[in-house]
Design an enzyme around this catalytic site. Structure first.
Site, PDB file in Angstrom:
ATOM      1  N   TYR A 172       5.870   0.901  -2.962  1.00  0.00           N
ATOM      2  CA  TYR A 172       6.761   1.515  -1.978  1.00  0.00           C
ATOM      3  C   TYR A 172       7.451   0.408  -1.194  1.00  0.00           C
ATOM      4  O   TYR A 172       6.790  -0.498  -0.674  1.00  0.00           O
ATOM      5  CB  TYR A 172       5.960   2.413  -1.033  1.00  0.00           C
ATOM      6  CG  TYR A 172       6.758   3.015   0.103  1.00  0.00           C
ATOM      7  CD1 TYR A 172       7.681   4.025  -0.138  1.00  0.00           C
ATOM      8  CD2 TYR A 172       6.581   2.564   1.403  1.00  0.00           C
ATOM      9  CE1 TYR A 172       8.411   4.574   0.911  1.00  0.00           C
ATOM     10  CE2 TYR A 172       7.299   3.106   2.458  1.00  0.00           C
ATOM     11  CZ  TYR A 172       8.216   4.121   2.199  1.00  0.00           C
ATOM     12  OH  TYR A 172       8.938   4.659   3.237  1.00  0.00           O
ATOM     13  N   ASP A 225       7.839  -8.366  -1.855  1.00  0.00           N
ATOM     14  CA  ASP A 225       7.771  -7.490  -0.688  1.00  0.00           C
ATOM     15  C   ASP A 225       6.420  -7.716  -0.025  1.00  0.00           C
ATOM     16  O   ASP A 225       5.402  -7.168  -0.446  1.00  0.00           O
ATOM     17  CB  ASP A 225       7.950  -6.031  -1.107  1.00  0.00           C
ATOM     18  CG  ASP A 225       7.887  -5.075   0.082  1.00  0.00           C
ATOM     19  OD1 ASP A 225       7.581  -5.534   1.210  1.00  0.00           O
ATOM     20  OD2 ASP A 225       8.115  -3.868  -0.115  1.00  0.00           O
ATOM     21  N   LYS A 228       5.594  -5.564   9.929  1.00  0.00           N
ATOM     22  CA  LYS A 228       4.258  -5.332  10.472  1.00  0.00           C
ATOM     23  C   LYS A 228       3.759  -6.500  11.327  1.00  0.00           C
ATOM     24  O   LYS A 228       4.112  -6.614  12.488  1.00  0.00           O
ATOM     25  CB  LYS A 228       3.291  -4.950   9.350  1.00  0.00           C
ATOM     26  CG  LYS A 228       3.720  -3.669   8.616  1.00  0.00           C
ATOM     27  CD  LYS A 228       2.695  -3.204   7.622  1.00  0.00           C
ATOM     28  CE  LYS A 228       3.173  -1.980   6.835  1.00  0.00           C
ATOM     29  NZ  LYS A 228       3.307  -0.768   7.660  1.00  0.00           N
TER      30      LYS A 228
END
Length: 431
Positions: free
Chosen positions: A147, A242, A270
């Site tokens: 994702y 990613d 994050k």
């Protein structure tokens, strides 16, 4: 075991559903995968969260990863207060942006230049645009179960929230975008080689989670990741890691530091914001200089590099060290070994993965190497154990397809309590 009170959360959820689709602003929070009422949180401190009903939990979600120093870390809060008093956003450059950029480069040297954004989704979307503009090609390769945020061309065969709701592609994504997104099973080296043999000269880039975290923790094998590096180099495509989730989580120096493989571009999020909304994409200087205002590939953002997000990231990264990761990894190893021991003791089929400060318990004998393996896990058993864990004061991700985390604030006592809670949950679930 605590008496789990949910009356106030139930009322809050009912009110929320009147003004927000599903009562939430991000779908997994609705607890659809585990049933029941989602918990509404009042506050958090260090390794604990406390909901509005007064229930206290050892937290292994940690805002889905950013809070590596735990909730409301004293130094981060103090630094944010000072920053807020000076102003929350200027829409103009500040030295904080350069300070964080230098700090990131020191920790992850492959990021020679960086552009700050406001979310992981924006980071991956921008990296894809950059790859296409730099190579003058259209096709992107991604992996089933990975994702990369909810931008259109990356929602094909995505993991995480998409997997939770059984969605492979989303209405609203044009067929033309799906056509230019080529998907391959994760960790399938032969499929990667075959794809490049047929489409290599059309591929702008490959985007991959080097440690998948959006179908639970599934590490990319060394051979798989090296094959991606070799094939993209041979065909003039860009390799995009990613690391929105694995950055500063799989290792202080990211998954690329752990694996010793250098991508062309990296996306971050994050931890880089210390709990504030932030993301970034960066990499080789010659590629990054194709972005405006130096080049002609457009990127902009009103809140990109805002002083609060930069302060949160600087304050967090400055507190971390390799020694912290040694301590956290030791606790994660003890935790996952303890969970596996309890599962074996109670006859629960289970595979437990951990990489750095990330961990997942899969309700399956395994092995777990890709999305199909994760889909075969026992969802019903996961749901039963999830609620039992809450009753024993342990908060884990409310989906089999999500990752759990640890912070510097978790203690050996927390680990022991969590292992005991899993044992009690397994015993209750198999009665």
């Amino acid at each position: 075991m605590q008496q789990l009170h949910t009356k106030k959360s139930a009322a809050a959820f009912e009110a929320a559903q009147k003004r927000m689709p599903g009562g939430v602003n991000s779908p997994v929070r609705a607890f659809k995968n585990v049933g029941g009422t989602p918990l509404f949180i009042d506050h958090g401190k260090n390794q604990h969260i406390i909901d509005i009903d007064g229930n206290t939990f050892i937290d292994y979600v940690l805002s889905w990863g950013p809070l590596i120093l735990g909730h409301a870390d004293d130094q981060v809060v103090a630094d944010l207060k000072k920053a807020a008093e000076r102003g929350t956003s200027y829409g103009a450059p500040t030295p904080l942006e350069t300070e964080l950029a230098e700090l990131v480069h020191q920790i992850i040297p492959s990021i020679e230049m960086i552009r700050m954004v406001s979310s992981g989704t924006e980071a991956t979307m921008s990296a894809i645009r950059l790859a296409r503009g730099y190579t003058h090609r259209d096709k992107i390769v991604k992996f089933i179960g990975n994702y990369h945020g909810h931008s259109d061309s990356l929602l094909v065969d995505a993991g995480s929230g998409m997997a939770t709701f059984g969605i492979t592609t989303s209405p609203g994504v044009p067929d033309a975008l799906a056509y230019d997104t080529l998907t391959v099973p994760y960790n399938d080296t032969a499929a990667v080689k075959e794809l490049f043999a047929h489409h290599g000269d059309e591929i702008a880039g490959v985007i991959v989670e080097p440690v998948a975290g959006n179908m639970g923790v599934v590490p990319g094998t060394q051979t798989f990741l090296q094959t991606l590096r070799d094939e993209t180099t041979a065909h003039g495509a860009l390799l995009i890691f990613d690391e929105v989730m694995s950055g500063f989580r799989a290792d202080f120096h990211g998954a690329q530091g752990l694996r010793g493989i250098t991508p062309d571009l990296t996306t971050l999020g994050k931890v880089i914001g210390g709990g504030l909304p932030v993301g970034a994409f960066g990499g080789k200087r010659e590629i990054m200089e194709a972005i405006t205002p130096v080049g002609n590939i457009y990127h902009a953002g009103t809140l990109s590099g805002n002083p609060l997000a930069m302060t949160g990231g600087i304050s967090t990264l400055k507190q971390l060290s390799d020694a912290d990761y040694v301590a956290m990894e030791k606790r994660v190893a003890a935790l996952t070994a303890g969970i596996k021991h309890q599962a074996d003791k109670h006859g629960i089929p289970m595979t437990v993965h951990h990489v750095g400060t990330m961990w997942s318990a899969f309700y399956s004998e395994g092995p777990i190497n890709n999305f199909a393996d994760v889909q075969a896990c026992d969802q019903e058993l996961f749901e039963k154990c999830f609620w039992q864990l809450l009753a024993h004061g342990v908060y884990v991700a409310p989906s089999q397809f999500e990752t759990c985390f640890i912070s510097t604030k978790h203690t050996d006592e927390d680990i022991e309590k969590t292992i005991e809670a899993y044992g009690a949950a397994f015993a209750a679930a198999t009665r």
